[in-house]
Design a protein around this motif. Sequence first.
Motif, PDB file in Angstrom:
ATOM      1  N   UNK A   1       0.509  -1.462  -0.560  1.00  0.00           N
ATOM      2  CA  UNK A   1      -0.247  -0.448  -0.104  1.00  0.00           C
ATOM      3  C   UNK A   1       1.004   1.457   0.045  1.00  0.00           C
ATOM      4  N   UNK A   2       1.770   0.947  -0.781  1.00  0.00           N
ATOM      5  CA  UNK A   2       2.927   2.574  -1.453  1.00  0.00           C
ATOM      6  C   UNK A   2       3.311   2.270  -2.464  1.00  0.00           C
ATOM      7  N   UNK A   3       2.844   3.544  -2.894  1.00  0.00           N
ATOM      8  CA  UNK A   3       3.502   4.283  -4.473  1.00  0.00           C
ATOM      9  C   UNK A   3       4.636   5.125  -4.363  1.00  0.00           C
ATOM     10  N   UNK A   4       5.162   4.870  -3.678  1.00  0.00           N
ATOM     11  CA  UNK A   4       6.635   5.632  -3.708  1.00  0.00           C
ATOM     12  C   UNK A   4       7.504   4.777  -3.686  1.00  0.00           C
ATOM     13  N   UNK A   5       8.502   5.000  -4.114  1.00  0.00           N
ATOM     14  CA  UNK A   5      10.141   4.222  -3.564  1.00  0.00           C
ATOM     15  C   UNK A   5      11.302   4.739  -4.699  1.00  0.00           C
ATOM     16  N   UNK A   6      12.696   4.564  -4.019  1.00  0.00           N
ATOM     17  CA  UNK A   6      13.902   4.409  -4.526  1.00  0.00           C
ATOM     18  C   UNK A   6      14.025   4.015  -5.758  1.00  0.00           C
ATOM     19  N   UNK A   7      13.817   5.303  -7.266  1.00  0.00           N
ATOM     20  CA  UNK A   7      14.601   4.673  -8.254  1.00  0.00           C
ATOM     21  C   UNK A   7      15.750   5.118  -8.476  1.00  0.00           C
ATOM     22  N   UNK A   8      15.645   4.076 -10.138  1.00  0.00           N
ATOM     23  CA  UNK A   8      17.404   4.267 -10.324  1.00  0.00           C
ATOM     24  C   UNK A   8      17.751   3.471 -11.778  1.00  0.00           C
ATOM     25  N   UNK A   9      17.505   4.546 -12.677  1.00  0.00           N
ATOM     26  CA  UNK A   9      18.233   3.689 -13.925  1.00  0.00           C
ATOM     27  C   UNK A   9      19.489   4.336 -14.608  1.00  0.00           C
ATOM     28  N   UNK A  10      20.025   3.179 -15.363  1.00  0.00           N
ATOM     29  CA  UNK A  10      20.940   3.803 -15.730  1.00  0.00           C
ATOM     30  C   UNK A  10      21.281   3.259 -17.090  1.00  0.00           C
ATOM     31  N   UNK A  11      21.007   3.673 -17.910  1.00  0.00           N
ATOM     32  CA  UNK A  11      20.929   3.326 -19.235  1.00  0.00           C
ATOM     33  C   UNK A  11      22.376   3.657 -19.947  1.00  0.00           C
ATOM     34  N   UNK A  12      22.497   2.708 -21.801  1.00  0.00           N
ATOM     35  CA  UNK A  12      23.889   2.284 -22.127  1.00  0.00           C
ATOM     36  C   UNK A  12      24.769   3.565 -21.924  1.00  0.00           C
ATOM     37  N   UNK A  13      25.914   3.769 -22.118  1.00  0.00           N
ATOM     38  CA  UNK A  13      26.814   5.409 -22.340  1.00  0.00           C
ATOM     39  C   UNK A  13      27.401   4.875 -23.275  1.00  0.00           C
ATOM     40  N   UNK A  14      26.835   5.519 -24.040  1.00  0.00           N
ATOM     41  CA  UNK A  14      26.723   5.551 -25.327  1.00  0.00           C
ATOM     42  C   UNK A  14      27.115   6.881 -26.231  1.00  0.00           C
ATOM     43  N   UNK A  15      28.176   7.132 -26.532  1.00  0.00           N
ATOM     44  CA  UNK A  15      27.774   8.918 -27.863  1.00  0.00           C
ATOM     45  C   UNK A  15      26.988   8.752 -29.285  1.00  0.00           C
ATOM     46  N   UNK A  16      25.751   9.560 -28.533  1.00  0.00           N
ATOM     47  CA  UNK A  16      25.462   9.527 -30.084  1.00  0.00           C
ATOM     48  C   UNK A  16      24.063   9.035 -29.925  1.00  0.00           C
ATOM     49  N   UNK A  17      23.814   8.163 -28.622  1.00  0.00           N
ATOM     50  CA  UNK A  17      22.551   7.037 -28.850  1.00  0.00           C
ATOM     51  C   UNK A  17      21.393   7.926 -28.732  1.00  0.00           C
ATOM     52  N   UNK A  18      20.411   7.470 -29.453  1.00  0.00           N
ATOM     53  CA  UNK A  18      19.512   8.344 -28.700  1.00  0.00           C
ATOM     54  C   UNK A  18      18.033   7.308 -27.883  1.00  0.00           C
ATOM     55  N   UNK A  19      17.812   6.033 -27.801  1.00  0.00           N
ATOM     56  CA  UNK A  19      17.525   5.316 -26.865  1.00  0.00           C
ATOM     57  C   UNK A  19      18.355   3.854 -26.579  1.00  0.00           C
ATOM     58  N   UNK A  20      17.349   3.675 -25.047  1.00  0.00           N
ATOM     59  CA  UNK A  20      18.507   2.653 -25.201  1.00  0.00           C
ATOM     60  C   UNK A  20      17.660   1.687 -23.796  1.00  0.00           C
ATOM     61  N   UNK A  21      18.094   0.110 -23.511  1.00  0.00           N
ATOM     62  CA  UNK A  21      17.444  -0.290 -22.548  1.00  0.00           C
ATOM     63  C   UNK A  21      17.588   0.811 -21.056  1.00  0.00           C
ATOM     64  N   UNK A  22      16.739   0.563 -20.223  1.00  0.00           N
ATOM     65  CA  UNK A  22      16.808   1.771 -19.222  1.00  0.00           C
ATOM     66  C   UNK A  22      17.315   1.196 -18.088  1.00  0.00           C
ATOM     67  N   UNK A  23      17.614  -0.068 -17.581  1.00  0.00           N
ATOM     68  CA  UNK A  23      18.403  -0.943 -16.427  1.00  0.00           C
ATOM     69  C   UNK A  23      17.854  -0.668 -15.211  1.00  0.00           C
ATOM     70  N   UNK A  24      16.311  -0.443 -15.342  1.00  0.00           N
ATOM     71  CA  UNK A  24      15.985   0.285 -13.914  1.00  0.00           C
ATOM     72  C   UNK A  24      15.072  -0.239 -12.880  1.00  0.00           C
ATOM     73  N   UNK A  25      15.541  -0.155 -11.360  1.00  0.00           N
ATOM     74  CA  UNK A  25      15.403  -0.994 -10.574  1.00  0.00           C
ATOM     75  C   UNK A  25      14.823   0.047  -9.523  1.00  0.00           C
ATOM     76  N   UNK A  26      13.866  -0.676  -8.480  1.00  0.00           N
ATOM     77  CA  UNK A  26      12.739  -0.019  -8.147  1.00  0.00           C
ATOM     78  C   UNK A  26      12.972  -0.218  -6.681  1.00  0.00           C
ATOM     79  N   UNK A  27      13.348   0.321  -5.428  1.00  0.00           N
ATOM     80  CA  UNK A  27      13.695  -0.190  -4.280  1.00  0.00           C
ATOM     81  C   UNK A  27      12.653   0.560  -3.040  1.00  0.00           C
ATOM     82  N   UNK A  28      11.485  -0.329  -2.326  1.00  0.00           N
ATOM     83  CA  UNK A  28      10.334   0.444  -1.327  1.00  0.00           C
ATOM     84  C   UNK A  28      10.898   0.123  -0.505  1.00  0.00           C
TER      85      UNK A  28
END
Length: 181
Positions: A154-181
Amino acid sequence: MAGRGVLIDYRAYAEAKGIEYSPFSSFRIGVADIEEVAQYQGVTFRPGDILIIRFGFTEALGAMTPEEQTKALSTGYICGVDGTIDFAKWLWNKHFAAIASDTMAVEAMPPMVDGKAQPFTELVLHQWCLSLFGMSLGELWDLKALSEQCQKSQRWSFFLTSSPLNVPGLVGSPPNVLAIL
């Protein structure tokens, strides 16, 4: 990117309220809908929040055969938020750091202006958020497990981190997201 993530679980809200929609339609929700779900969940927004909206799109897509997916996606209709300038202004005025959803473009497709379908080049939030605000858009996030955990706690806020690929000129990337409640 890291910060406080807030899940607006529209899918769960719609099920609880008897609201029916197809993820493969141009069904769209606006600011009032998001604020209503936030109130229903007991969520308040803070500057810097990462807004995440669940529609159930990836779940529906994942339950289909490849042939069913092709048929559903070929219409060009996908649910999402109402991609309008007013919606973009609301995002800016709330000082969100980013917005993500489990849909293909965050905003509903096709874009609509005065009730008429527009080409995909007219997606308002993509132009405003990415180009003008520098606000990231996250698309096709798998939010089912997060929704289940939020419902359980019953909690809808959390720590969220996302580390997309670090590629120069890249427009989209898998987000590699992690949510910690």
